[in-house]
Motif scaffolding. Structure first.
Motif, PDB file in Angstrom:
ATOM      1  N   PHE A   1     -11.010  -2.695   1.987  1.00  0.00           N
ATOM      2  CA  PHE A   1      -9.777  -2.083   2.474  1.00  0.00           C
ATOM      3  C   PHE A   1      -9.204  -2.903   3.636  1.00  0.00           C
ATOM      4  O   PHE A   1      -8.002  -3.188   3.678  1.00  0.00           O
ATOM      5  CB  PHE A   1     -10.069  -0.644   2.907  1.00  0.00           C
ATOM      6  CG  PHE A   1      -8.847   0.192   3.144  1.00  0.00           C
ATOM      7  CD1 PHE A   1      -7.771   0.133   2.271  1.00  0.00           C
ATOM      8  CD2 PHE A   1      -8.783   1.056   4.229  1.00  0.00           C
ATOM      9  CE1 PHE A   1      -6.643   0.917   2.482  1.00  0.00           C
ATOM     10  CE2 PHE A   1      -7.662   1.839   4.447  1.00  0.00           C
ATOM     11  CZ  PHE A   1      -6.597   1.766   3.576  1.00  0.00           C
TER      12      PHE A   1
ATOM     13  N   GLN B   1     -14.678  -3.825  -3.171  1.00  0.00           N
ATOM     14  CA  GLN B   1     -13.390  -3.173  -3.394  1.00  0.00           C
ATOM     15  C   GLN B   1     -13.420  -1.694  -3.035  1.00  0.00           C
ATOM     16  O   GLN B   1     -12.385  -1.092  -2.782  1.00  0.00           O
ATOM     17  CB  GLN B   1     -12.969  -3.340  -4.854  1.00  0.00           C
ATOM     18  CG  GLN B   1     -12.446  -4.731  -5.149  1.00  0.00           C
ATOM     19  CD  GLN B   1     -11.815  -4.816  -6.517  1.00  0.00           C
ATOM     20  OE1 GLN B   1     -12.189  -4.083  -7.433  1.00  0.00           O
ATOM     21  NE2 GLN B   1     -10.863  -5.698  -6.667  1.00  0.00           N
ATOM     22  N   ARG B   2     -14.610  -1.091  -3.040  1.00  0.00           N
ATOM     23  CA  ARG B   2     -14.718   0.324  -2.719  1.00  0.00           C
ATOM     24  C   ARG B   2     -15.283   0.544  -1.326  1.00  0.00           C
ATOM     25  O   ARG B   2     -15.925   1.551  -1.071  1.00  0.00           O
ATOM     26  CB  ARG B   2     -15.610   1.000  -3.756  1.00  0.00           C
ATOM     27  CG  ARG B   2     -14.872   1.282  -5.027  1.00  0.00           C
ATOM     28  CD  ARG B   2     -15.788   1.311  -6.218  1.00  0.00           C
ATOM     29  NE  ARG B   2     -15.001   1.323  -7.444  1.00  0.00           N
ATOM     30  CZ  ARG B   2     -14.418   0.230  -7.954  1.00  0.00           C
ATOM     31  NH1 ARG B   2     -14.536  -0.933  -7.342  1.00  0.00           N
ATOM     32  NH2 ARG B   2     -13.696   0.313  -9.045  1.00  0.00           N
ATOM     33  N   SER B   3     -15.065  -0.395  -0.446  1.00  0.00           N
ATOM     34  CA  SER B   3     -15.661  -0.267   0.880  1.00  0.00           C
ATOM     35  C   SER B   3     -14.624  -0.511   1.957  1.00  0.00           C
ATOM     36  O   SER B   3     -13.506  -0.946   1.703  1.00  0.00           O
ATOM     37  CB  SER B   3     -16.794  -1.277   1.043  1.00  0.00           C
ATOM     38  OG  SER B   3     -16.229  -2.553   1.235  1.00  0.00           O
ATOM     39  N   ARG B   4     -15.046  -0.221   3.166  1.00  0.00           N
ATOM     40  CA  ARG B   4     -14.256  -0.485   4.350  1.00  0.00           C
ATOM     41  C   ARG B   4     -13.857  -1.964   4.424  1.00  0.00           C
ATOM     42  O   ARG B   4     -12.720  -2.286   4.775  1.00  0.00           O
ATOM     43  CB  ARG B   4     -15.161  -0.142   5.537  1.00  0.00           C
ATOM     44  CG  ARG B   4     -14.511   0.215   6.791  1.00  0.00           C
ATOM     45  CD  ARG B   4     -15.617   0.492   7.816  1.00  0.00           C
ATOM     46  NE  ARG B   4     -15.040   0.596   9.123  1.00  0.00           N
ATOM     47  CZ  ARG B   4     -14.501   1.707   9.605  1.00  0.00           C
ATOM     48  NH1 ARG B   4     -14.532   2.818   8.891  1.00  0.00           N
ATOM     49  NH2 ARG B   4     -13.939   1.734  10.783  1.00  0.00           N
TER      50      ARG B   4
ATOM     51  N   LEU C   1      -8.997   4.934   9.814  1.00  0.00           N
ATOM     52  CA  LEU C   1     -10.279   4.313   9.493  1.00  0.00           C
ATOM     53  C   LEU C   1     -10.713   3.311  10.553  1.00  0.00           C
ATOM     54  O   LEU C   1     -11.824   3.360  11.063  1.00  0.00           O
ATOM     55  CB  LEU C   1     -10.090   3.576   8.166  1.00  0.00           C
ATOM     56  CG  LEU C   1     -11.274   3.365   7.286  1.00  0.00           C
ATOM     57  CD1 LEU C   1     -11.824   4.684   6.838  1.00  0.00           C
ATOM     58  CD2 LEU C   1     -10.827   2.561   6.072  1.00  0.00           C
ATOM     59  N   PHE C   2      -9.805   2.374  10.859  1.00  0.00           N
ATOM     60  CA  PHE C   2     -10.222   1.254  11.695  1.00  0.00           C
ATOM     61  C   PHE C   2     -10.086   1.530  13.190  1.00  0.00           C
ATOM     62  O   PHE C   2     -10.924   1.115  13.965  1.00  0.00           O
ATOM     63  CB  PHE C   2      -9.450  -0.005  11.292  1.00  0.00           C
ATOM     64  CG  PHE C   2      -9.782  -0.458   9.912  1.00  0.00           C
ATOM     65  CD1 PHE C   2     -11.023  -1.014   9.641  1.00  0.00           C
ATOM     66  CD2 PHE C   2      -8.890  -0.299   8.871  1.00  0.00           C
ATOM     67  CE1 PHE C   2     -11.354  -1.418   8.366  1.00  0.00           C
ATOM     68  CE2 PHE C   2      -9.205  -0.706   7.583  1.00  0.00           C
ATOM     69  CZ  PHE C   2     -10.444  -1.255   7.326  1.00  0.00           C
TER      70      PHE C   2
ATOM     71  N   TYR D   1     -15.116   5.557   5.809  1.00  0.00           N
ATOM     72  CA  TYR D   1     -14.331   5.274   4.614  1.00  0.00           C
ATOM     73  C   TYR D   1     -14.478   6.421   3.617  1.00  0.00           C
ATOM     74  O   TYR D   1     -15.567   6.906   3.383  1.00  0.00           O
ATOM     75  CB  TYR D   1     -14.823   3.974   3.989  1.00  0.00           C
ATOM     76  CG  TYR D   1     -14.051   3.538   2.779  1.00  0.00           C
ATOM     77  CD1 TYR D   1     -12.807   2.943   2.918  1.00  0.00           C
ATOM     78  CD2 TYR D   1     -14.555   3.738   1.502  1.00  0.00           C
ATOM     79  CE1 TYR D   1     -12.089   2.537   1.822  1.00  0.00           C
ATOM     80  CE2 TYR D   1     -13.837   3.330   0.394  1.00  0.00           C
ATOM     81  CZ  TYR D   1     -12.598   2.733   0.559  1.00  0.00           C
ATOM     82  OH  TYR D   1     -11.885   2.340  -0.533  1.00  0.00           O
TER      83      TYR D   1
ATOM     84  N   MET E   1       0.846  -1.203   0.000  1.00  0.00           N
ATOM     85  CA  MET E   1       0.000   0.000   0.000  1.00  0.00           C
ATOM     86  C   MET E   1       0.877   1.247   0.000  1.00  0.00           C
ATOM     87  O   MET E   1       2.041   1.200   0.377  1.00  0.00           O
ATOM     88  CB  MET E   1      -0.874   0.013   1.244  1.00  0.00           C
ATOM     89  CG  MET E   1      -1.977  -1.005   1.225  1.00  0.00           C
ATOM     90  SD  MET E   1      -3.078  -0.675   2.605  1.00  0.00           S
ATOM     91  CE  MET E   1      -4.094  -2.127   2.547  1.00  0.00           C
TER      92      MET E   1
ATOM     93  N   ARG F   1      -7.599  -6.045   2.351  1.00  0.00           N
ATOM     94  CA  ARG F   1      -6.256  -5.784   1.793  1.00  0.00           C
ATOM     95  C   ARG F   1      -5.227  -5.690   2.921  1.00  0.00           C
ATOM     96  O   ARG F   1      -4.110  -6.180   2.796  1.00  0.00           O
ATOM     97  CB  ARG F   1      -6.256  -4.479   1.001  1.00  0.00           C
ATOM     98  CG  ARG F   1      -6.794  -4.629  -0.406  1.00  0.00           C
ATOM     99  CD  ARG F   1      -6.902  -3.274  -1.078  1.00  0.00           C
ATOM    100  NE  ARG F   1      -5.606  -2.652  -1.293  1.00  0.00           N
ATOM    101  CZ  ARG F   1      -5.421  -1.333  -1.401  1.00  0.00           C
ATOM    102  NH1 ARG F   1      -6.439  -0.514  -1.302  1.00  0.00           N
ATOM    103  NH2 ARG F   1      -4.227  -0.836  -1.608  1.00  0.00           N
TER     104      ARG F   1
END
Lengths: 246, 304
Positions: B178, B172-175, A105-106, A112, A94, B181
């Protein structure tokens, strides 16, 4: 009851090995406290007990008045306990920005999207990595990765920041830069527990130092009394250091 | 983003128009490709995004096929039976995920591999419900002609594929995407950063099961007859993985590209080298791992 972090009689055994035994420690809000001790003293294990990586074998860990002895690492992160790693742990594929955005975020509880990214960029500016925001984390130098760890830690919006040897492997000017950063973080009101081998760093930053030896807390006090404490000199600093600073 | 949506719509238009003016051979091949496309896209959730090498596709496929078939045996209509198959597969994936996703790497792969075998034995023994080794017949939908039927199942499979594709796109476009990943690249670091890793992995596993379950039920209705060795075939798992690796793991179009490429190759090899076709398949897998670890899509020109 006002202590932010409270360890009572905390022990952790790995088979027959007592990595940490019977540690009592209380950390007040806003304190910058140093944790020192020889290699293998159990410093990183203690951090792992605070962040839920290992559950304590016996004893109790409280954070902000709540019993968190059995928490999982992700729960610790969301409660406001952030840590940096002695061995840096970026997401290699990344970008630097995404790494920090993940923390915002987390753990930081942000939604998001673009908002988390702009917050991440803010933290990168603070640690001086804004220029490399779009590069892959795997390509950073060690000094930069250590700063990335700091930025991630900050993005988690912590109440307590545990710094595990953020200065190991850095040269003298890089250390000075890191010191400035840590001081600025403390000035924001973040409570900091710092594990460190470099006495220069500890003496410079900390209002209190605790010493771990063979898994036990052998001393706790202000920096000047610690460097003169006979047990600490014996266990860790060595005769010569005490003579020089005395 | 906008360009991506346009590409997707164009692709969909082509796929919708395809059945017009092709014979039944091509229609059957197209339906098969869409079915494997669903399997590959689904594996992408757990294998590509989360990095967990699951061999459970065959288990979800067989479970969906039998759930759909048994539901219709008890008089439920076909569409309800298909939906029910998705629900059953999802619930099974959730329960299985909480048990298996504690394991990492090879251990998880082995554990997921035996699931289909266990289910096959259970289906084999539950003769009252499933017919056991004799298999199970399904009602044939009433339609004007064989061609209409073939076209109907093509569009049904296309529908499942669109669902799966939309789920990949949204994930793929969400929390969730992510977080997955993060897990793939460094699971303990993700944990430390506040990602609820167990929950995220289970969600990925559910997504990798639900559409496969539906595809299994559609397949069962399509072929009218299923038996345990057919629908719990481990090749459903293996092929899905090879397709994703061929196209590009973790990408949006990779699994689809991989499915089309793989099945085209298989058709050619099958036709021309009927006695050695599995050997050719093995060779392909070896070459793939050695020379194309990131898939065909990593070869796109103009990409560093």
């Amino acid at each position: 009851m006002s202590a932010l972090l409270q360890l009572s009689g905390v022990s952790r055994h790995f088979g027959g090995l007592k990595a940490v035994s019977g540690v009592d420690l209380s950390v007040e809000r806003g304190e910058v406290i140093g944790l020192i001790g020889p290699n293998g003293a159990g410093k990183t294990t203690l951090v792992n007990l605070i962040t839920g990586v290992h559950p304590a074998t016996t004893g109790k860990v409280s954070f902000a008045g709540k019993d968190v002895t059995r928490q999982k690492p992700w729960q610790a992160a969301r409660r406001g306990i952030a840590r940096t790693f002695q061995i840096v742990q970026p997401f290699p594929e990344m970008t630097v920005l995404e790494n920090v955005a993940a923390a915002a975020l987390f753990a930081g509880g942000m939604a998001y999207g673009a908002h988390a990214e702009s917050a991440a960029l803010e933290h990168l500016r603070f640690v001086g990595l804004a220029d490399v925001a779009a590069t892959r984390a795997a390509t950073l130098t060690l000094a930069m990765r250590k700063r990335l760890e700091l930025a991630k830690g900050l993005a988690m919006n912590p109440q307590l920041l545990l710094l595990d040897e953020v200065n190991a492997g850095l040269n003298s000017s890089e250390i000075d830069h890191a010191l400035t950063l840590i001081r600025a973080i403390a000035a924001r009101g973040v409570t900091i527990l710092i594990i460190e081998h470099l006495m220069k760093v500890v003496l410079n930053l900390c209002s209190r130092i605790v010493v771990l030896h063979h898994g036990e807390l052998i001393a706790s006090g202000d920096p000047q009394s610690i460097v003169r404490d006979a047990r600490v000199v014996q266990a860790y600093l060595g005769r010569r250091y005490a003579d020089a600073s005395g | 983003m906008k360009q991506g949506v346009l590409t997707g719509l164009a692709l969909l238009a082509i796929l919708c128009a395809l059945p017009l003016g092709v014979d039944s051979y091509w229609l059957r091949l197209g339906t098969t490709m869409l079915m494997y496309g669903v399997l590959a896209m689904s594996w992408n959730f757990i294998g590509g995004m989360a990095g967990y090498p699951s061999f459970a596709s065959a288990a979800f496929f067989g479970l969906g096929a039998y759930a759909g078939a048994v539901a219709q045996k008890f008089g439920l209509s076909m569409f309800i039976a298909w939906s029910l198959a998705g629900v059953v597969a999802a619930m099974f994936a959730a329960a299985l995920g909480f048990a298996l996703l504690r394991l990492r790497g090879h251990y998880f792969a082995i554990a997921s591999l035996v699931v289909a075998e266990v289910l096959r034995e259970i289906v084999n023994s539950a003769t009252d419900l499933t017919g056991g080794g004799k298999g199970l017949n399904l009602p044939v939908p009433q339609m004007a002609s064989i061609d209409d039927q073939a076209r109907f199942f093509y569009y049904a499979m296309l529908g499942v594929a669109v669902l799966a594709f939309s789920a990949v796109f949204a994930t793929q476009r969400s929390r969730l995407g992510f977080g997955l990943r993060c897990i793939r690249q460094n699971e303990s670091a993700a944990d430390m950063l506040g990602v609820n890793v167990t929950l995220y992995k289970v969600n990925a596993f559910i997504l990798s099961g639900v559409f496969v379950g539906i595809a299994g039920a559609v397949y069962a209705s399509w072929v009218h007859y299923i038996e345990p060795p057919d629908v719990f075939d481990v090749l459903y798992s293996v092929k899905a993985i090879v397709m994703v690796l061929l196209g590009g793991a973790g990408t949006l179009y990779g699994p689809l590209v991989g499915a089309v490429l793989f099945l085209s190759l298989e058709e050619l090899v099958w036709r021309n080298y009927i006695s050695v076709h599995t050997g050719m398949l093995g060779l392909l897998i070896v070459l793939l791992v050695l020379f194309l670890p990131k898939g065909i899509l990593a070869f796109r020109p103009g990409r560093a």
